[in-house]
Scaffold this active site. Structure first.
Site, PDB file in Angstrom:
ATOM      1  CB  ILE A  64     -19.671  -8.821  24.953  1.00 39.41           C
ATOM      2  CG1 ILE A  64     -18.599  -9.911  24.969  1.00 39.41           C
ATOM      3  CG2 ILE A  64     -20.180  -8.548  26.374  1.00 39.41           C
ATOM      4  CD1 ILE A  64     -17.325  -9.521  25.707  1.00 39.41           C
ATOM      5  N   PRO A  65     -23.041  -8.293  23.434  1.00 39.26           N
ATOM      6  CG  PRO A  65     -25.060  -9.305  22.835  1.00 39.26           C
ATOM      7  CD  PRO A  65     -23.617  -9.573  23.027  1.00 39.26           C
ATOM      8  CG  HIS A  66     -22.339  -3.746  26.140  1.00 43.85           C
ATOM      9  ND1 HIS A  66     -21.539  -4.288  25.162  1.00 43.85           N
ATOM     10  CD2 HIS A  66     -22.042  -2.432  26.168  1.00 43.85           C
ATOM     11  CE1 HIS A  66     -20.774  -3.353  24.650  1.00 43.85           C
ATOM     12  NE2 HIS A  66     -21.069  -2.211  25.224  1.00 43.85           N
ATOM     13  N   GLY A  67     -26.073  -3.154  27.217  1.00 39.47           N
ATOM     14  CA  GLY A  67     -26.860  -1.938  27.274  1.00 39.47           C
ATOM     15  C   GLY A  67     -27.016  -1.454  28.698  1.00 39.47           C
TER      16      GLY A  67
END
Length: 154
Positions: A64-67
């Site tokens: 779950i890449p997030h920014g």
């Protein structure tokens, strides 16, 4: 939190073909840039920076890449099933084939945490993950992700 509010049908990719983690993030950034006012470069830069802090691979073939972004008004997600699993640096060492990208406004602290929790809970469901891996197309992936399983009363 409803996954459907974060993930429009056009934000689902059925067979993303990438050779590694960086290319995957770059391709997801490009897709997200078509759905938001953000540039591909800005998205990619924030995602890479976040990955340097700690890997977003949660194990079980899922990440779950997030920014967080100053110029984003609402949460936006992109989901991709990889054509072939890629090494992502997950704690369990398993290659990743299901990627759920989350972009959030900097000001959306509570919503960001709730969305991450909802996505994480959803993708810990082994039956759902098996169905996602077998789904024939993006429409089916979207339907699976936005069914009642994708809801959280919080």
């Amino acid at each position: 939190m409803h996954i459907a509010s974060l993930l429009p049908p056009e934000a689902v990719v059925a067979n993303l073909s990438a050779r590694d983690k960086k290319q995957t993030l770059k391709m997801l950034a490009a897709k997200a840039a078509t759905l938001t006012p953000l540039s591909e470069r800005e998205i990619y830069s924030v995602l890479l920076e976040r990955e340097h802090i700690g890997c977003t691979g949660m194990g079980g073939g899922v990440c779950i890449p997030h920014g967080r972004f100053a110029h984003l008004k609402k949460l936006q997600a992109v989901f991709a099933r990889m054509e072939k699993p890629i090494e992502f640096g997950a704690a369990d060492g398993r290659p990743v084939d299901l990627v759920f990208l989350l972009l959030s406004p900097i000001s959306a602290n509570t919503e960001h945490i709730k969305a991450l929790a909802t996505i994480s809970r959803l993708l810990r469901d082994k039956t759902l993950c098996d169905a996602l891996r077998k789904a024939p197309d993006a429409k089916t992936l979207h339907t699976l992700l936005t069914s009642d399983r994708g809801e959280d009363a919080a």
